[in-house]
Design a protein around this motif. Structure first.
Motif, PDB file in Angstrom:
ATOM      1  N   PRO A 267       0.796  -1.221   0.000  1.00 52.08           N
ATOM      2  CA  PRO A 267       0.000   0.000   0.000  1.00 52.08           C
ATOM      3  C   PRO A 267       0.832   1.276   0.000  1.00 52.08           C
ATOM      4  O   PRO A 267       0.380   2.301  -0.499  1.00 52.08           O
ATOM      5  CB  PRO A 267      -0.845  -0.109   1.271  1.00 52.08           C
ATOM      6  CG  PRO A 267      -0.212  -1.150   2.090  1.00 52.08           C
ATOM      7  CD  PRO A 267       0.601  -2.026   1.198  1.00 52.08           C
ATOM      8  N   THR A 268       2.038   1.232   0.510  1.00 55.00           N
ATOM      9  CA  THR A 268       2.816   2.471   0.514  1.00 55.00           C
ATOM     10  C   THR A 268       3.323   2.834  -0.874  1.00 55.00           C
ATOM     11  O   THR A 268       3.496   3.998  -1.185  1.00 55.00           O
ATOM     12  CB  THR A 268       4.016   2.379   1.479  1.00 55.00           C
ATOM     13  OG1 THR A 268       4.702   1.177   1.203  1.00 55.00           O
ATOM     14  CG2 THR A 268       3.565   2.409   2.910  1.00 55.00           C
ATOM     15  N   CYS A 269       3.566   1.833  -1.729  1.00 55.16           N
ATOM     16  CA  CYS A 269       4.109   2.136  -3.058  1.00 55.16           C
ATOM     17  C   CYS A 269       3.056   2.024  -4.138  1.00 55.16           C
ATOM     18  O   CYS A 269       3.276   2.457  -5.257  1.00 55.16           O
ATOM     19  CB  CYS A 269       5.214   1.173  -3.445  1.00 55.16           C
ATOM     20  SG  CYS A 269       6.238   0.627  -2.133  1.00 55.16           S
ATOM     21  N   GLY A 270       1.956   1.349  -3.858  1.00 58.69           N
ATOM     22  CA  GLY A 270       1.000   1.077  -4.915  1.00 58.69           C
ATOM     23  C   GLY A 270       1.399  -0.130  -5.756  1.00 58.69           C
ATOM     24  O   GLY A 270       0.830  -0.349  -6.813  1.00 58.69           O
ATOM     25  N   ASP A 271       2.387  -0.903  -5.306  1.00 59.52           N
ATOM     26  CA  ASP A 271       2.747  -2.110  -6.056  1.00 59.52           C
ATOM     27  C   ASP A 271       1.641  -3.147  -5.939  1.00 59.52           C
ATOM     28  O   ASP A 271       1.025  -3.289  -4.884  1.00 59.52           O
ATOM     29  CB  ASP A 271       4.042  -2.724  -5.498  1.00 59.52           C
ATOM     30  CG  ASP A 271       5.245  -1.842  -5.752  1.00 59.52           C
ATOM     31  OD1 ASP A 271       5.102  -0.858  -6.491  1.00 59.52           O
ATOM     32  OD2 ASP A 271       6.311  -2.145  -5.207  1.00 59.52           O
TER      33      ASP A 271
ATOM     34  N   HIS B 160       2.350  -5.057 -11.263  1.00 56.71           N
ATOM     35  CA  HIS B 160       3.330  -4.021 -11.554  1.00 56.71           C
ATOM     36  C   HIS B 160       3.938  -3.509 -10.268  1.00 56.71           C
ATOM     37  O   HIS B 160       3.317  -3.564  -9.205  1.00 56.71           O
ATOM     38  CB  HIS B 160       2.709  -2.874 -12.352  1.00 56.71           C
ATOM     39  CG  HIS B 160       1.535  -2.231 -11.669  1.00 56.71           C
ATOM     40  ND1 HIS B 160       1.681  -1.293 -10.687  1.00 56.71           N
ATOM     41  CD2 HIS B 160       0.203  -2.432 -11.813  1.00 56.71           C
ATOM     42  CE1 HIS B 160       0.493  -0.913 -10.263  1.00 56.71           C
ATOM     43  NE2 HIS B 160      -0.424  -1.584 -10.924  1.00 56.71           N
ATOM     44  N   GLY B 161       5.161  -3.057 -10.376  1.00 53.47           N
ATOM     45  CA  GLY B 161       5.848  -2.569  -9.189  1.00 53.47           C
ATOM     46  C   GLY B 161       7.236  -2.111  -9.561  1.00 53.47           C
ATOM     47  O   GLY B 161       7.604  -2.087 -10.741  1.00 53.47           O
ATOM     48  N   CYS B 162       8.009  -1.766  -8.565  1.00 56.30           N
ATOM     49  CA  CYS B 162       9.352  -1.259  -8.810  1.00 56.30           C
ATOM     50  C   CYS B 162      10.264  -2.399  -9.251  1.00 56.30           C
ATOM     51  O   CYS B 162       9.906  -3.576  -9.188  1.00 56.30           O
ATOM     52  CB  CYS B 162       9.889  -0.599  -7.545  1.00 56.30           C
ATOM     53  SG  CYS B 162      10.151  -1.737  -6.188  1.00 56.30           S
ATOM     54  N   SER B 163      11.460  -2.046  -9.683  1.00 53.71           N
ATOM     55  CA  SER B 163      12.390  -3.054 -10.190  1.00 53.71           C
ATOM     56  C   SER B 163      12.731  -4.090  -9.127  1.00 53.71           C
ATOM     57  O   SER B 163      12.903  -5.265  -9.441  1.00 53.71           O
ATOM     58  CB  SER B 163      13.669  -2.375 -10.675  1.00 53.71           C
ATOM     59  OG  SER B 163      14.244  -1.627  -9.626  1.00 53.71           O
ATOM     60  N   ILE B 164      12.799  -3.663  -7.871  1.00 50.69           N
ATOM     61  CA  ILE B 164      13.152  -4.600  -6.803  1.00 50.69           C
ATOM     62  C   ILE B 164      12.043  -5.636  -6.611  1.00 50.69           C
ATOM     63  O   ILE B 164      12.300  -6.838  -6.519  1.00 50.69           O
ATOM     64  CB  ILE B 164      13.403  -3.845  -5.473  1.00 50.69           C
ATOM     65  CG1 ILE B 164      14.529  -2.817  -5.637  1.00 50.69           C
ATOM     66  CG2 ILE B 164      13.709  -4.813  -4.346  1.00 50.69           C
ATOM     67  CD1 ILE B 164      15.888  -3.377  -5.909  1.00 50.69           C
TER      68      ILE B 164
END
Lengths: 407, 138
Positions: B36-40, B61-65
């Motif tokens: 929830p903090t990143c929207g991933d 979807h999400g960040c590269s990590i």
């Protein structure tokens, strides 16, 4: 060249820090602002010199604390051009202020089928409390359609306002889009059908002159910490006639008039809504922040914030692979952007390695992210201590981020 | 701590060419998780037969990590028993807090640098949390 409006290294100790070997470039003031020396000194002085609880005791320290707390309320009242300091209720922040309106005014005056008008750009704190009060009362949420650039037109507002509209709750400035909403016009339409206008001023009160009467609002919520004050202090301003009719939502010390074993009566406004020991040092810190901002001049701050927002918007839009959100003009001090193929969290990570602090995520506005069709964005936001040099560093960092992830 | 310590080649490779990035047609277990903090957002599909992970895929979807970590995890658990898969997730999470892993973590070891960036640990463990949640379903 857009210069800071103050001597930053003199007034803000935090800007003397280096992070990862670089001087700090702080572009996250929409999340929270930094605190200048006079605010830190005022709070320190209170705790060292006058610390006592307010309202009840007669000793010297209590008199000083009570006077300082009352003076803080007057300072806030003057700052937002309220007609009476009693209309200023101290809360923990915008979130608590909006919850107070929804829980007290909403529960009391909403009936099944009544309508609450919102926009899809609202911060969760001006959205979830209304969802909850709608559930409790059977009221219905109506959303204003946004134009392609995220702005709100009066025609779009007219389409959702009806004789059933009891409440319109709208941010003055979007924390993501940097758009400025037509509060005065919306308030007119809402008043014509007998409803009330609730304004989320979290992003506007720190950045522009505020006049609650000219704004035509019934309630205004804002936070101290986004305007150089401490965390944990905020304000709900409300029209006296509404506040007098509203029931308190937190019961306990200092909010009562008479109590026996079976029942209690309430103190007058504003004490009725401030059960328990208030955040005295916070209110004093907020008043010091207001004095500091007023000495700079809210007109100058407003001009500076918008100049930086618009400069950043234009510059970011020129970079290939970068998308910028919200209107071009006027654009307030928050600029949301994405870079093709690079997640906002990765952007923020590379920026941090250069001591550039931005926000990445959904900015507590998930319905807006859904409307934009993105999971999250990066956001740079500015205040009077920023300069166009900071934006140059931001642009360099974007190019570097693209190089890093496209290697 | 430099960026290259965080974003190692292996991570960039999994991020650019994720393995098993697809929905399974007949998953036996599916779990969606939000950060929830990143929207991933991540959806993990598993096909478990006789206590073995016979197929696994992820979407979202999400960040590269978070995406690289999901890709690495699916590679590491395919063909393993559910017990082995759960142990791997547990050892990986401990590894991110500095505890050496008694089992071979494979490409996941490239995520070691994440331990120096506390705000990114939740990105690196999103898929592992989804796996634990999926395998705790009946």
């Amino acid at each position: 060249m857009i210069e800071p409006l103050v001597d930053v290294s003199r007034d803000f100790p935090i800007f003397n820090r280096r992070i990862n070997g670089y001087p700090l470039v702080y572009l996250d003031s929409a999340a929270t602002s930094h605190k200048p020396e006079p605010v830190l000194a005022a709070m320190d002085q209170f705790y060292r010199h006058s610390n006592a609880n307010v309202l009840r005791s007669v000793h010297t320290l209590a008199e000083e604390a009570t006077t300082a707390y009352a003076r803080a309320r007057e300072t806030v009242s003057t700052f937002i051009a309220a007609t009476d300091p009693k209309e200023v209720i101290f809360t923990r922040g915008t979130t608590e202020s909006l919850n107070l309106v929804a829980r007290s005014f909403g529960d009391q005056f909403l009936r099944a089928g009544d309508e609450i008008v919102l926009s899809p750009m609202e911060h969760h704190s001006n959205l979830v409390p209304w969802q909850q009060v709608a559930k409790r009362t059977g009221a219905v949420l109506r959303y204003i359609d946004l134009a392609d650039d995220g702005t709100i037109s009066i025609d779009a507002v007219r389409r959702v306002i009806s004789p059933k509209t009891r409440i319109a709750a709208l941010s003055k400035i979007s924390n993501v889009l940097g758009s400025v909403n037509p509060i005065v016009e919306v308030a007119d339409l809402v008043h014509q059908v007998g409803g009330v206008m609730v304004v989320d001023g979290a992003q506007s009160v720190p950045h522009e002159p505020t006049d609650v009467m000219a704004m035509n609002a019934d309630f205004l919520a804002f936070s101290g910490h986004k305007m150089c004050g401490p965390t944990g202090i905020g304000v709900l301003w409300g029209r006296a006639e509404w506040l007098a009719q509203m029931e308190p939502i937190a019961f306990g010390g200092e909010m009562i008039s008479y109590v026996d074993r079976e029942m209690a009566t309430w103190a007058e406004v504003p004490e009725k809504f401030e059960g328990g020991t208030p955040n005295i040092a916070g209110a004093i810190g907020l008043a010091a922040a207001i004095d500091y901002l007023t000495a700079i001049g809210m007109d100058k701050i407003c001009h500076h914030s918008q100049a930086l927002g618009e400069h950043a918007f234009d510059a970011l839009r020129e970079i290939s692979g970068v998308s910028v959100y919200g209107p071009r003009r006027p654009h307030a001090a928050a600029v949301a952007f994405t870079i093709d193929g690079i997640h906002p969290h990765d952007i923020a990570q590379v920026f941090d390695s250069k001591a550039i602090a931005i926000r990445a995520g959904h900015h507590c506005a998930q319905p807006l992210m859904q409307w934009l069709g993105v999971g999250s964005t990066a956001r740079a936001s500015f205040y009077f201590y920023n300069s166009s040099n900071d934006i140059d560093r931001l642009l360099d960092a974007i190019l570097e981020t693209k190089r890093f992830f496209q290697r | 701590m430099s960026l290259d310590d965080l974003y190692r080649e292996t991570i960039m490779d999994h991020n650019q060419s994720p393995r098993n990035r697809r929905s399974l047609e007949h998953p036996t277990k599916t779990v969606g998780l939000l950060n929830p903090t990143c929207g991933d957002q991540l959806k993990l599909d598993l096909r478990v037969q006789d206590g073995m992970v016979v197929d696994v895929g992820f979407t979202g979807h999400g960040c590269s990590i978070s995406m690289a970590s999901a890709s690495m995890l699916t590679e590491a658990i395919k063909g393993k028993s559910t017990d082995e898969a759960l142990a791997l997730a547990r050892h990986f999470k401990a590894f991110l807090t500095g505890t050496p892993s008694p089992v071979n973590l494979g490409d996941l070891e490239a995520l070691q640098g994440v331990s120096q960036f506390p705000s990114r640990v939740k990105c690196a463990t999103l898929a592992h949390n989804a796996l634990e949640k999926a395998l705790s379903q009946d």
